[in-house]
Design a protein around this motif. Structure first.
Motif, PDB file in Angstrom:
ATOM      1  N   MET A  85       0.901  -1.042   0.078  1.00 58.00           N
ATOM      2  CA  MET A  85       0.122   0.075  -0.056  1.00 58.00           C
ATOM      3  C   MET A  85       0.658   1.337  -0.048  1.00 58.00           C
ATOM      4  O   MET A  85       0.646   2.202  -0.425  1.00 58.00           O
ATOM      5  CB  MET A  85      -0.939  -0.044   1.107  1.00 58.00           C
ATOM      6  N   THR A  86       2.048   1.293   0.695  1.00 55.21           N
ATOM      7  CA  THR A  86       2.960   2.456   0.569  1.00 55.21           C
ATOM      8  C   THR A  86       3.537   2.583  -0.459  1.00 55.21           C
ATOM      9  O   THR A  86       3.540   3.878  -1.126  1.00 55.21           O
ATOM     10  CB  THR A  86       4.184   2.282   1.900  1.00 55.21           C
ATOM     11  N   ALA A  88       2.466   1.724  -3.323  1.00 59.71           N
ATOM     12  CA  ALA A  88       1.144   2.164  -4.471  1.00 59.71           C
ATOM     13  C   ALA A  88       1.148   3.619  -4.384  1.00 59.71           C
ATOM     14  O   ALA A  88       0.807   4.408  -5.426  1.00 59.71           O
ATOM     15  CB  ALA A  88      -0.015   1.301  -4.356  1.00 59.71           C
ATOM     16  N   ALA A  89       0.846   4.041  -2.847  1.00 64.62           N
ATOM     17  CA  ALA A  89       0.659   5.447  -2.929  1.00 64.62           C
ATOM     18  C   ALA A  89       1.670   6.315  -3.158  1.00 64.62           C
ATOM     19  O   ALA A  89       1.626   7.307  -3.846  1.00 64.62           O
ATOM     20  CB  ALA A  89       0.330   5.642  -1.323  1.00 64.62           C
ATOM     21  N   PHE A  90       3.091   6.109  -2.812  1.00 67.32           N
ATOM     22  CA  PHE A  90       4.142   6.657  -3.296  1.00 67.32           C
ATOM     23  C   PHE A  90       4.397   6.724  -4.903  1.00 67.32           C
ATOM     24  O   PHE A  90       4.592   7.782  -5.397  1.00 67.32           O
ATOM     25  CB  PHE A  90       5.390   6.082  -2.771  1.00 67.32           C
ATOM     26  N   ALA A  92       1.888   6.255  -6.887  1.00 67.40           N
ATOM     27  CA  ALA A  92       0.999   7.060  -7.711  1.00 67.40           C
ATOM     28  C   ALA A  92       1.344   8.736  -7.726  1.00 67.40           C
ATOM     29  O   ALA A  92       1.012   9.178  -8.563  1.00 67.40           O
ATOM     30  CB  ALA A  92      -0.374   6.998  -6.984  1.00 67.40           C
ATOM     31  N   MET A  93       1.868   9.259  -6.275  1.00 64.97           N
ATOM     32  CA  MET A  93       2.162  10.530  -6.482  1.00 64.97           C
ATOM     33  C   MET A  93       3.354  10.679  -7.335  1.00 64.97           C
ATOM     34  O   MET A  93       3.402  11.817  -8.081  1.00 64.97           O
ATOM     35  CB  MET A  93       2.651  10.682  -4.953  1.00 64.97           C
ATOM     36  N   THR A 121      -0.837   5.116 -12.877  1.00 66.37           N
ATOM     37  CA  THR A 121      -1.307   3.511 -12.565  1.00 66.37           C
ATOM     38  C   THR A 121       0.363   2.655 -12.650  1.00 66.37           C
ATOM     39  O   THR A 121       0.346   1.705 -12.005  1.00 66.37           O
ATOM     40  CB  THR A 121      -2.207   2.942 -13.290  1.00 66.37           C
ATOM     41  N   GLY A 124       2.474   3.437  -9.800  1.00 64.98           N
ATOM     42  CA  GLY A 124       2.035   2.987  -8.538  1.00 64.98           C
ATOM     43  C   GLY A 124       2.244   1.341  -8.693  1.00 64.98           C
ATOM     44  O   GLY A 124       2.447   0.826  -7.511  1.00 64.98           O
ATOM     45  N   ALA A 128       4.433  -0.476  -5.897  1.00 64.55           N
ATOM     46  CA  ALA A 128       3.995  -1.664  -5.086  1.00 64.55           C
ATOM     47  C   ALA A 128       4.614  -3.101  -5.123  1.00 64.55           C
ATOM     48  O   ALA A 128       4.636  -3.733  -4.181  1.00 64.55           O
ATOM     49  CB  ALA A 128       2.390  -1.633  -5.243  1.00 64.55           C
TER      50      ALA A 128
END
Length: 209
Positions: A85-86, A88-90, A92-93, A121, A124, A128
């Protein structure tokens, strides 16, 4: 007046006997000289010994042979999921930043939005996958080392981090293995130092005194 007082005492005694409070009706003056050797004072609100209200042990029951703290196998699922999750969030940013940078000369239109979305995408998923793979290798090595040594300490953390870095960079040759192992050793050593900082600080203060 005396008859009124007597009838009042009878009434009080009857009500006390009805509610189970004791029909003797002793006053505080009568009980002042009674020794309480071997007895604990009762609560003024509940007819319960206060000793039974104090809990010195844990409120939960552990299975036979179980530890109070979760082991590496139990923490592996949380570690892997949290890293995914971390990442994917990083990612995406980071993808949003790269998408805006690469399409800064394009007007706001559907092709630009699609390109930015693809970059988000893609980054991300990449981050991930990377962090999730590292967490999987670290958790696997940690569980294996813990079961092999039969102990859980910071040495397992440092060894698992070093082996994770070496295996992850094994495709880069000897230099890649060395760099990955050094990176894993450094990160896990800093993590172990952070976890034991308060203990080390307290030990240094005791030695100085």
């Amino acid at each position: 007046m005396e008859s009124g007082g007597g009838s009042g005492n009878k009434t009080t005694g009857g009500l006390a006997g009805f509610f189970g409070a004791g029909g003797a009706g002793y006053s505080h003056a009568d009980l002042a000289g009674v020794p309480l050797t071997g007895m604990n004072p009762l609560s003024p609100y509940l007819n319960v010994d206060p000793r039974y209200l104090v809990q010195d042990t844990d409120e939960f029951i552990l299975p036979t042979g179980a530890n109070k703290t979760r082991g590496r196998f139990e923490l592996a699922f949380f570690t892997i999921g949290g890293c995914c999750m971390t990442g994917a969030a990083f990612g995406a940013m980071n993808g949003l930043r790269l998408g805006l940078k690469e399409t800064q000369n394009m007007p706001w239109s559907k092709p630009r939005n699609v390109q930015i979305l693809n970059m988000v995408t893609r980054q991300g998923a990449l981050w991930a996958n990377t962090l999730g793979s590292l967490a999987l290798l670290y958790s696997a090595f940690g569980v294996i080392i813990e079961k092999t040594r039969g102990a859980e300490d910071d040495l397992n953390t440092i060894a698992a981090g070093t082996m994770t870095g070496m295996l992850y960079k094994c495709t880069g040759g000897f230099r890649g293995v060395a760099r990955g192992g050094l990176a894993g050793l450094t990160l896990t050593s800093l993590y172990a130092l952070y976890n034991n900082w308060e203990h080390m600080k307290g030990s240094l203060l005791q030695q100085s005194l």
